[in-house]
Structure formats: C-alpha cells, structure tokens
Scaffold this active site. Sequence first.
Site, PDB file in Angstrom:
ATOM      1  N   LYS A 134       0.684  -1.502  -0.010  1.00  0.00           N
ATOM      2  CA  LYS A 134      -0.052   0.134   0.338  1.00  0.00           C
ATOM      3  C   LYS A 134       0.948   1.421   0.168  1.00  0.00           C
ATOM      4  CE  LYS A 134      -4.548  -1.432   0.245  1.00  0.00           C
ATOM      5  NZ  LYS A 134      -4.954  -1.255  -0.762  1.00  0.00           N
TER       6      LYS A 134
ATOM      7  N   SER B 173       1.672  -9.686  -0.386  1.00  0.00           N
ATOM      8  CA  SER B 173       0.993  -8.199  -0.365  1.00  0.00           C
ATOM      9  C   SER B 173       1.460  -7.887   0.913  1.00  0.00           C
ATOM     10  CB  SER B 173      -0.735  -7.954  -0.760  1.00  0.00           C
ATOM     11  OG  SER B 173      -1.398  -9.131   0.045  1.00  0.00           O
TER      12      SER B 173
END
Lengths: 332, 332
Positions: free
Chosen positions: A60, A314
């Site tokens: 992110k 991720s």
Amino acid sequence: MIATDETVCDLGVAHVRAAAARLRGEIVRTPTLRVPTLDAMAGCELWLKAESLQLTGAFKARGAMHAVGRLDPAARTRPIITFSSGNHAQAVAFAAKRYGARAIIAMPTDAPAVKVAGVRALGAEIVFAGTTSSERKAAALEIAASTGGVIVPPFDDPHIIAGAGTATWELLEDVVANTGAPLDAVLIPVGGGGLLAGACLACIGTSTMVYSVEPIGCDALAQSLEAGKRVDVEPGPSLADGLRPVGVGELNFAIAQRWVRGSYRVNDDEITRALVALLVHGKLLVEPSGAAALAAALRGGLPGAPRRVGVLLSGGNVEPSLVTRLLQKANP
Amino acid sequence: MIATDETVCDLGVAHVRAAAARLRGEIVRTPTLRVPTLDAMAGCELWLKAESLQLTGAFKARGAMHAVGRLDPAARTRPIITFSSGNHAQAVAFAAKRYGARAIIAMPTDAPAVKVAGVRALGAEIVFAGTTSSERKAAALEIAASTGGVIVPPFDDPHIIAGAGTATWELLEDVVANTGAPLDAVLIPVGGGGLLAGACLACIGTSTMVYSVEPIGCDALAQSLEAGKRVDVEPGPSLADGLRPVGVGELNFAIAQRWVRGSYRVNDDEITRALVALLVHGKLLVEPSGAAALAAALRGGLPGAPRRVGVLLSGGNVEPSLVTRLLQKANP
C-alpha cells in the site's frame, strides 16, 4: 506480438512505468525470492514478491506515496483523509508524514491492534467507524466535508492503481533479468482490487496471465466477473482482514474484467498452511491477506501448467499472538 | 587512505572479490534491508543483511559452494565430508548435490530437527557424533580416513572464509550504492569465525570497523582476543546453537586478531528480544544465532556512535516450536 498501447479508462502500462520512475528512491524495491521447498509443494517455480518488506509493511505504500506525491502542494496543506482496514491507513499516514501533511484516517473498530499502532506511530489521527468498508468510507467523506481535506481512496483511483502496479512491474523485471523469460502467470490477492488492477496494467504487452485470489465468502471480484458487472457482497469471516471490502472498485473492475484470466477462492486452512510454510521454509512473515495468493499457488492446478508463477505477498502486518496461534494450529 | 593489499596468511580482500565473482548465479544475492522501528530502537541506521534468505537458509551456502566448487573434479568423485551443528551441514549437502557428489556429514546428537531434516532432504548421509565440535570433527576425520573422502571444514579454511566474506562484500556494496557512503561498523556473529574472518577481509581498504558478537558463555573469540592467543572454551548453554564451537579456527583467529575492533557478548534474553523484534517489525524469521548481532546492535553504545551499522543476520533455520515459545515469552 502483444500490443502495449492498450488502455482501459485511459490507463495503460505507461502509467505503471511512469509511477515506477516517480517512486524510485521513495519506496523499497522489495526482493523477489525463491524458496525451493515451496516450489516443490506447488509443482512449479514460484517467484515471490515480498511486499511484506515494503515500507509500512505492505504494498500500500506504493499507491499512497504515488497518490500523495502527485497532489498539488497546495492540496497538501489541507488534511489528507482516507478509510482503510489497516495497511492503506498506515501507507497514507506514512506518505502524509513524508510530505509534511496532516493525515486523518477512518479505520474499522475491529482493526488489528498492530495496524492501529502503526498508524498512530506515524502521527496520523484515527477516527473509528463501524466494521465495513462502506461505513468507514462514509465517515471519511464526512471528515473531508467538514475539514476541506483531500481523500486518498484505498483502491478505486488511477494513481493508487498505477502505484500498486509497480510491485508487479518490478517482479516482471526481476524474473526476466534472472531467467531471460517472462512469468507465465501471476497470482494477486484481491481486496478492493488496487494491486490486481495495477498488476493487469503492468502485464499489458507481456504473455503473463493474471489470476485473482480472494478468501471464500469475500469473493466480490469473482462474483462480479461471473455476473459481468460489479456485485457487492456481505464479507464473511476470514483470517485475511485486508481482503474483506464489500466490493471492488469501479475502475478496478473495469481493468480486471479486461485482463484477469481466472479467479481463485481460498479458505482459512489454506491461508494458514501457506503462511506457516512461508515462515518455516521461506523465513518470511506475512499477514493472512499476504498469504492468500501463495495459498492458491500451493493448491496447484493452474490452467496450462505454468512453469514460472509470480506470487504477490502483499503485506506482513499481523498480530504476533495470531502468528503464535497459527503456528500451534499448523504444528509444522 | 587505507591499503587494500594487506593480507594475513596470504588472504586478503582480493580473495573475497574473486569468490564473489565465482559465486555469481550459484548463490542468492540476499537483500540488504532497513527496518525503521529497529533503527529507532538502536539509535542508528541498521543495514540488515538477510542471509536467512540464502539458499539452505544460512550464509554457510556461500563458503560451501565456493569450497566444493574449487575442488578438483576428481576429488568430487569421492565423498565430501564435513562436521557441523547444522547450517554448514546443509550447505555442504547442497553444494555436493549441485556438483553431483556424495556427502557424509557428522552432526551432533542434539542438532535441531529442522537442520537434520534439511540435510536429509538434500540427499546427504548423516553420522551422529556427540554434542561438541571436537567430537564431530573426530568422527569426520575417521570417515575421511576410511572412505578416502575430502573434508570441507566448517570455518578454518581459506575458501570457506573467502566465500563467507561475500555476504559482507555485498552488504558493503549495497550501502555504498544506496547512500554513497560506507558502513561505519559491521556486527558479525561468531561461531568458528568463518563469517567474521570473511567480513574482516571484505572490509580491508574501507573505513568500516568490524565487531564480533558471541553468546555469553560461548565467547571463545573474545577470550582469545583478550589472551592474544587461541583459547578453547566449554560452551555454556545458549539459544544460539550455531555459535557454540569450543574455539575459533586458527586462520580465523589470525585474521580476527588483525582486524576486529571490539567484541560483544549477548545473553538469551537479548537474543530473544532481537529475534522477536525482527519478526514483528522486520517480518523476517531468523534463528537465535542469526539474531545475535542484532541483539548487540539493539543494545547500542558502539564506540564512536556510528551512524550506519551493518548487521549480519546469519541464518533462519529454527524450530517452529521454538519460535512459538519465544513469541509467547516476549509477548510483543
């Protein structure tokens, strides 16, 4: 020959390439790792992109740094606002700090303590708002209205998507540099679809097939692809707290619909097995959401029996007590 | 200006550079990582060399691949033999497999199951022999005599040292590439002293100070440096099973005596704290031996208050049940 000038809503591979250039030196070029034991379990070469080692512990940071970095400097004198279950919150807090801006984040009341602490440590203000993505989005809109601040959305945004796509872009580069050949397939975990849409753009012009992975019961993308239009879900329980939005973004869906070749759904047992195998054999700690794509890879049976499979790990922001529980449960 | 042509026993920086060239493509260029939370704990920039992500899960693959690769092909038709508490065993098994040779390994009866399983999975034969390094060395010598095999020793060997030195060599390269400046100091965990001697050679001609780190009660190097000659110890209990030989190697000591600027001793609580902090904040799993140098870094107080400190995370082969115990104990 595959065209590289294809776009959806004007977004194409050039946007990911440009984002990669802008982000150089601002984010970590995370390593692409190989783990022979996991290859043996999967029956193919797994090329693991360790975004768990990214700044703020998740991919992110790429989208947030890109989006905040592209704001007009005047906009950064007002609060930067977002809504997130955790990792995007930390990423926006980090990006705001980098650019000297104030950050206000709407987070769910059940956000993992490690993610809340991460946001606070970066100096952002937190507003707790419900447990669903729609509740925290509504709270963020209210804050923006009352403060005149700018919303940096978690996934449904061209700059967020292009920034997130740089993870897959680097992975593709690393595999070609190491093998002289492209990835045959790449597995991407899906929450709102930012990482996925970015991966699709990064793969335009290559022969790499993009596959999505969601937790069972949180399969808004798979249902949407099947329906041919965006479908919201009531997310079921899942260890993967980062993959539980009610639906994927509009832009994200448009891109996914054009390029995603198949969807996978994984359950908590498969996620646990993948997380623990990666920890024991790969020495990497990921959060359950970060293990979802590996869970699909370890199940095997991808169409066309691809030889080289990319796996996006991720993020790595997980409660230590949960790691203990999963280790005890898996008893590796 | 610091001379780069200095040698001890004819070994110098050129040997590390040559080993790095030979090992290219044979081993992993492991990432050099930064973890802001650990920097804050240490009060300086920590540049973490993650040899836990090396093939076989430890830096030992470097020395073993280098030493086995430099054997005469005729020698590789006979058994390749070694003695090791675990990581060097896996490394020699791996290197032997790579070169199509038979491997026989003398391991301690109390070797961690994960390391025994790793050696077996690589197709090597294991002979269990006592619990000390001298007992397993004696067993290896017997096997060599009866089979006509070649011993690849764990640390007291120029090819092993030069190979191990490539880890620090890469770390130095990465820091200069990222900052334009050299490391001020590097912290190296010490068992037999292979990684340390290699680090000393790699740092010749630089301004980087080399510091050694041993578990309390297993401080053969520190005692030897203080005595001005090699001293054996009866290794006390330590979580760091890889750092418990009775003494450092002869060549290793000669090199360390010339270049090591200071020695640190860390206890099990410090090792536990470092291991858990690295897992929680850095998302990396290391074994207790691999956390020893970080434990010293987190204590702080290095002479001259260095700004950029390199930390060798030497390996990651740890029993999952121990990880669970340490996580529960540290309760982060």
